[in-house]
Scaffold this motif. Sequence first.
Motif, PDB file in Angstrom:
ATOM      1  N   UNK A 101     -12.145  -6.780  -5.768  1.00 12.96           N
ATOM      2  CA  UNK A 101     -11.842  -8.167  -5.439  1.00 12.96           C
ATOM      3  C   UNK A 101     -12.501  -9.101  -6.455  1.00 12.96           C
ATOM      4  N   UNK A 102     -12.003 -10.303  -6.513  1.00 13.03           N
ATOM      5  CA  UNK A 102     -12.682 -11.330  -7.309  1.00 13.03           C
ATOM      6  C   UNK A 102     -14.083 -11.501  -6.729  1.00 13.03           C
ATOM      7  N   UNK A 103     -15.070 -11.547  -7.580  1.00 10.63           N
ATOM      8  CA  UNK A 103     -16.458 -11.590  -7.135  1.00 10.63           C
ATOM      9  C   UNK A 103     -17.143 -10.250  -7.258  1.00 10.63           C
ATOM     10  N   UNK A 104     -16.345  -9.216  -7.545  1.00 11.09           N
ATOM     11  CA  UNK A 104     -16.934  -7.918  -7.849  1.00 11.09           C
ATOM     12  C   UNK A 104     -17.060  -6.948  -6.705  1.00 11.09           C
ATOM     13  N   UNK A 105     -16.569  -7.292  -5.530  1.00 10.33           N
ATOM     14  CA  UNK A 105     -16.662  -6.367  -4.402  1.00 10.33           C
ATOM     15  C   UNK A 105     -15.554  -5.333  -4.469  1.00 10.33           C
ATOM     16  N   UNK A 106     -15.916  -4.089  -4.178  1.00  3.90           N
ATOM     17  CA  UNK A 106     -14.927  -3.017  -4.110  1.00  3.90           C
ATOM     18  C   UNK A 106     -14.200  -3.108  -2.769  1.00  3.90           C
ATOM     19  N   UNK A 107     -12.908  -2.849  -2.754  1.00  3.11           N
ATOM     20  CA  UNK A 107     -12.166  -2.855  -1.497  1.00  3.11           C
ATOM     21  C   UNK A 107     -11.342  -1.604  -1.337  1.00  3.11           C
ATOM     22  N   UNK A 108     -11.062  -1.251  -0.086  1.00  2.00           N
ATOM     23  CA  UNK A 108     -10.009  -0.293   0.229  1.00  2.00           C
ATOM     24  C   UNK A 108      -9.403  -0.698   1.568  1.00  2.00           C
ATOM     25  N   UNK A 109      -8.106  -0.810   1.581  1.00  7.24           N
ATOM     26  CA  UNK A 109      -7.390  -1.306   2.740  1.00  7.24           C
ATOM     27  C   UNK A 109      -6.187  -0.422   3.057  1.00  7.24           C
ATOM     28  N   UNK A 110      -5.783  -0.501   4.311  1.00  2.99           N
ATOM     29  CA  UNK A 110      -4.597   0.179   4.802  1.00  2.99           C
ATOM     30  C   UNK A 110      -3.567  -0.848   5.241  1.00  2.99           C
ATOM     31  N   UNK A 111      -2.300  -0.494   5.090  1.00  2.55           N
ATOM     32  CA  UNK A 111      -1.239  -1.286   5.672  1.00  2.55           C
ATOM     33  C   UNK A 111      -1.110  -0.995   7.153  1.00  2.55           C
ATOM     34  N   UNK A 112      -0.205  -1.718   7.796  1.00  2.00           N
ATOM     35  CA  UNK A 112      -0.052  -1.593   9.245  1.00  2.00           C
ATOM     36  C   UNK A 112       0.767  -0.377   9.644  1.00  2.00           C
ATOM     37  N   UNK A 113       1.456   0.215   8.705  1.00  2.00           N
ATOM     38  CA  UNK A 113       2.266   1.395   8.976  1.00  2.00           C
ATOM     39  C   UNK A 113       3.723   1.041   9.206  1.00  2.00           C
ATOM     40  N   UNK A 114       4.599   1.935   8.773  1.00  2.00           N
ATOM     41  CA  UNK A 114       6.036   1.766   8.997  1.00  2.00           C
ATOM     42  C   UNK A 114       6.600   3.112   9.463  1.00  2.00           C
ATOM     43  N   UNK A 115       7.419   3.058  10.503  1.00  4.26           N
ATOM     44  CA  UNK A 115       7.944   4.281  11.114  1.00  4.26           C
ATOM     45  C   UNK A 115       9.104   4.830  10.304  1.00  4.26           C
ATOM     46  N   UNK A 116       9.049   6.115  10.013  1.00  2.00           N
ATOM     47  CA  UNK A 116      10.160   6.843   9.402  1.00  2.00           C
ATOM     48  C   UNK A 116      10.571   7.944  10.368  1.00  2.00           C
ATOM     49  N   UNK A 117      11.832   7.920  10.771  1.00  2.00           N
ATOM     50  CA  UNK A 117      12.349   8.921  11.692  1.00  2.00           C
ATOM     51  C   UNK A 117      13.559   9.591  11.063  1.00  2.00           C
ATOM     52  N   UNK A 118      13.510  10.917  10.978  1.00  3.94           N
ATOM     53  CA  UNK A 118      14.597  11.700  10.393  1.00  3.94           C
ATOM     54  C   UNK A 118      15.208  12.561  11.487  1.00  3.94           C
ATOM     55  N   UNK A 119      16.470  12.330  11.771  1.00  2.42           N
ATOM     56  CA  UNK A 119      17.148  13.092  12.818  1.00  2.42           C
ATOM     57  C   UNK A 119      17.840  14.321  12.228  1.00  2.42           C
ATOM     58  N   UNK A 120      17.899  15.365  13.038  1.00  5.34           N
ATOM     59  CA  UNK A 120      18.516  16.616  12.557  1.00  5.34           C
ATOM     60  C   UNK A 120      20.002  16.654  12.840  1.00  5.34           C
TER      61      UNK A 120
END
Length: 120
Positions: A101-120
């Motif tokens: 980040x600006x200011x020199x801090x290290x970051x690690x973040x996650x997104x909120x997630x998105x559903x993937x559904x594969x039907x057979x």
Amino acid sequence: QVQLVESGGGLVQAGGSLHLSCTASGSISSINTMAWYRQAPGNQRELVALITNRDRINYADSVKGRFTISRDNAKNTVYLQMDSLEPEDTAVYYCYAEGMEYGGSWFDYWGQGTQVTVSS
């Protein structure tokens, strides 16, 4: 503060394709690694693919040859092209990013997630 916003999940038949996107925004100086993880019900979250700022790429064995990760550094965006989808690919897909980040801090973040559904 950094935010990750994902898009592109949905329902698709086996053999089909989906394209996921994830854009990072906020107080970002630089992004080192961007990645996609997934978590199916009852399973632990697992790495699907990652790409570094030097374009080093790793894939899970289960998706090699079917998924392609890429990134647009100017847009702080990572993509996941998923082809030849299988029912076993059904999961919530999460974007991940780590950097400075600006200011020199290290970051690690996650997104909120998105559903993937594969039907057979």
